[in-house]
Motif scaffolding. Structure first.
Motif, PDB file in Angstrom:
ATOM      1  N   SER A  25    -153.309  86.738   2.434  1.00  0.00           N
ATOM      2  CA  SER A  25    -154.604  86.449   3.167  1.00  0.00           C
ATOM      3  C   SER A  25    -155.665  87.261   2.154  1.00  0.00           C
ATOM      4  O   SER A  25    -155.629  88.396   1.750  1.00  0.00           O
ATOM      5  CB  SER A  25    -154.386  87.034   4.521  1.00  0.00           C
ATOM      6  N   ASN A  28    -160.560  85.122  -1.059  1.00  0.00           N
ATOM      7  CA  ASN A  28    -160.043  84.025  -1.088  1.00  0.00           C
ATOM      8  C   ASN A  28    -159.228  83.662  -2.538  1.00  0.00           C
ATOM      9  O   ASN A  28    -158.607  83.433  -4.082  1.00  0.00           O
ATOM     10  CB  ASN A  28    -161.176  83.470  -2.489  1.00  0.00           C
ATOM     11  N   ARG A  30    -156.287  83.513  -4.768  1.00  0.00           N
ATOM     12  CA  ARG A  30    -155.535  82.317  -5.873  1.00  0.00           C
ATOM     13  C   ARG A  30    -154.546  82.695  -6.929  1.00  0.00           C
ATOM     14  O   ARG A  30    -154.784  82.433  -7.678  1.00  0.00           O
ATOM     15  CB  ARG A  30    -157.439  81.890  -6.552  1.00  0.00           C
ATOM     16  N   SER A  99    -155.750  86.971 -10.347  1.00  0.00           N
ATOM     17  CA  SER A  99    -154.711  86.090 -11.264  1.00  0.00           C
ATOM     18  C   SER A  99    -155.585  85.489 -11.965  1.00  0.00           C
ATOM     19  O   SER A  99    -155.919  83.947 -12.495  1.00  0.00           O
ATOM     20  CB  SER A  99    -156.441  84.900 -10.151  1.00  0.00           C
TER      21      SER A  99
END
Length: 124
Positions: A25, A28, A30, A99
Motif C-alpha cells: 500500500s 501509488n 506499481r 517500478s
C-alpha cells in the motif's frame, strides 16, 4: 511511502502447509516484481520466490521448488508453502522491486521495499 505487510506465519509440523500473504500500500504502488525471502536462524537472508505483475515466469529457489507456489493479484502476493520441512524455519519477508524493473531477481540488493517479516516455525 510504500508499505508491505505480511501475514500468515506460525508454527506447523513437518509435512504441513502454511499460506503467507503480503499486501502493498501507499506511494501509488506499481512495482512490477514482488518476491519472498527468508532468514533462517543464524543465517543470512535468502531468496525464496519472485513473480512479475502479470504472474508470468515465477522464479523459485531450488530448495523450495515443487513445494512452494507464489502468486500475485495486483498489490497482493501470496506464498503457498506445502510439504514444509524444519529447514524452512525462519522469518519470511515480502519484498518489491522499484517500478523501473520488470524482471525477477534472486538478489536481496535488487529489492527496494520490504515488509517487517513473519515468523515460520516448522517442528520435526
Amino acid at each position: 511511502q510504500v508499505q508491505l505487510v505480511e501475514s500468515g506465519g506460525g508454527l506447523v509440523q513437518a509435512g504441513g502447509s502454511l499460506r503467507l500473504s503480503c499486501v502493498a500500500s501507499g506511494g501509488n504502488f506499481r512495482s512490477q516484481v514482488m518476491g519472498w525471502f527468508r532468514r533462517p536462524p543464524g543465517k543470512e537472508r535468502e531468496f525464496v520466490a519472485a513473480i512479475t505483475e502479470i504472474s508470468a515466469w515465477p522464479e523459485y529457489a531450488d530448495y523450495v521448488k515443487d513445494r512452494f507456489i507464489i502468486s500475485r493479484d495486483g498489490a497482493e502476493s501470496t506464498l503457498q508453502m506445502n510439504s514444509l520441512e524444519p529447514e524452512d524455519t525462519g522469518v519470511y519477508y515480502c519484498a518489491a522491486r522499484n517500478s523501473r524493473f520488470s524482471f525477477t531477481s534472486e538478489s536481496v540488493n535488487d529489492y527496494e521495499y520490504w515488509g517487517q517479516g513473519t515468523q515460520v516455525i516448522v517442528s520435526s
